[in-house]
Design a protein around this motif. Structure first.
Motif, PDB file in Angstrom:
ATOM      1  N   LEU A 150       2.562   2.176  -3.348  1.00 21.58           N
ATOM      2  CA  LEU A 150       1.723   2.069  -4.699  1.00 21.58           C
ATOM      3  C   LEU A 150       1.380   3.993  -4.202  1.00 21.58           C
ATOM      4  O   LEU A 150       1.593   4.203  -5.180  1.00 21.58           O
ATOM      5  CB  LEU A 150      -0.144   1.317  -4.329  1.00 21.58           C
ATOM      6  CG  LEU A 150       0.226   0.038  -5.522  1.00 21.58           C
ATOM      7  CD1 LEU A 150      -0.885  -0.883  -4.926  1.00 21.58           C
ATOM      8  CD2 LEU A 150       0.795  -0.019  -6.982  1.00 21.58           C
ATOM      9  N   ALA A 151       1.194   4.254  -3.184  1.00 21.24           N
ATOM     10  CA  ALA A 151       1.319   6.193  -3.392  1.00 21.24           C
ATOM     11  C   ALA A 151       2.359   6.070  -2.823  1.00 21.24           C
ATOM     12  O   ALA A 151       1.976   7.451  -3.226  1.00 21.24           O
ATOM     13  CB  ALA A 151       0.579   5.301  -1.277  1.00 21.24           C
ATOM     14  N   SER A 211      -3.903   1.725  -3.878  1.00 20.08           N
ATOM     15  CA  SER A 211      -3.166   1.815  -2.407  1.00 20.08           C
ATOM     16  C   SER A 211      -4.377   1.752  -0.914  1.00 20.08           C
ATOM     17  O   SER A 211      -3.867   0.849  -0.488  1.00 20.08           O
ATOM     18  CB  SER A 211      -2.295   2.782  -2.667  1.00 20.08           C
ATOM     19  OG  SER A 211      -2.023   3.141  -1.658  1.00 20.08           O
ATOM     20  N   SER A 249       1.004  -1.721  -0.337  1.00 18.72           N
ATOM     21  CA  SER A 249       0.065   0.074   0.147  1.00 18.72           C
ATOM     22  C   SER A 249       0.868   1.154  -0.101  1.00 18.72           C
ATOM     23  O   SER A 249       0.655   2.340  -0.625  1.00 18.72           O
ATOM     24  CB  SER A 249      -1.037   0.149   1.385  1.00 18.72           C
ATOM     25  OG  SER A 249      -1.654   0.963   0.844  1.00 18.72           O
ATOM     26  N   ALA A 265       5.397  -3.226  -6.251  1.00 17.73           N
ATOM     27  CA  ALA A 265       4.319  -3.783  -5.043  1.00 17.73           C
ATOM     28  C   ALA A 265       4.294  -4.857  -5.853  1.00 17.73           C
ATOM     29  O   ALA A 265       3.680  -5.203  -4.807  1.00 17.73           O
ATOM     30  CB  ALA A 265       3.998  -2.294  -4.936  1.00 17.73           C
TER      31      ALA A 265
END
Length: 235
Positions: free
Chosen positions: A101-102, A201, A98, A122
């Motif tokens: 991705l952010a 995310s 998460s 990721a």
């Protein structure tokens, strides 16, 4: 083969496949048109780039391959097992995915290759996290194995052989989840551009939270169901 997979495997497989479908299509629709969740096409493009002497593209493609493998390495360090089982540290891996991705969003917005590398890492984390359950292959970031299993099952059906129902059902769910994620990711990219990556995310983070909560509930039920020790006669 009987259909005996627990509910958390079904829910996790289709959710993570959907997330991977979103991430992959957003990466593909981006400025480099680079798929990040599977490596067969990336390796083919690397061969073409090396043959053409396009060292910039070759460096970028090598980076995606290495980033995916690095994510898988981190997953192996954290989980330390190749078989799905309740109680492993999947929540930690999902949290890391998460965050990656952010973190990729602002880099993609500045058209920096590092965004694609974080997204590929990721995906490597996720794919290594889920490998097998009761002999059924579980791959959520690419579909070649899933379609192969379906083809083998069709061949068995035509020959009148027993069908591996669990494997085929799981393959169908993963394919459907990945396709649904691709459709949703493309729609979100049209609306939000790279901000669309915040949706997978958030879903990854929520999946991790849901898994931890489910695991704790199972542990509480097991403690309540366990027989209690009789009181000591010396008390």
């Amino acid at each position: 083969m009987g259909l005996q997979l627990p509910r958390w495997v079904w829910v996790g497989a289709i959710t993570l496949a959907c997330i991977a479908g979103m991430v992959n299509v957003i990466g593909y629709l981006g400025f480099e048109h680079q798929a990040v969740s599977h490596l067969t096409g990336t390796t083919s493009l690397l061969g073409a780039a090396l043959a053409a002497g396009d060292w910039r593209a070759a460096g970028h493609l090598w980076g995606v391959l290495i980033a995916f493998c690095l994510g898988a390495t981190v997953s192996g360090l954290v989980i330390q097992d190749g078989t799905l089982r309740l109680g492993r540290r999947y929540g930690v891996v999902l949290a890391l995915e998460s965050l990656l991705l952010a973190a990729a969003v602002p880099l993609f917005e500045r058209e920096q290759v590092l965004g694609a590398l974080l997204a590929a890492m990721a995906c490597g984390l996720q794919n290594a996290m889920v490998t097998t359950y009761s002999g059924a292959a579980v791959r959520t970031t690419h579909l070649s194995g899933m379609f192969t299993d379906l083809g083998i099952g069709l061949g068995h059906l035509l020959r009148g052989l027993p069908l591996p129902v669990r494997r085929l059902t799981l393959s169908g769910l993963i394919i459907s989840g990945f396709l649904g994620g691709g459709i949703l990711g493309a729609w979100l990219f049209g609306l939000l551009r790279y901000q669309a990556l915040l949706v997978p995310s958030a879903l990854t983070g929520l999946t991790g939270i849901g898994y931890v909560a489910y695991r704790q509930a199972v542990l509480v039920r097991q403690r309540r169901a366990a027989p209690k020790d009789p009181p000591s006669p010396h008390r």
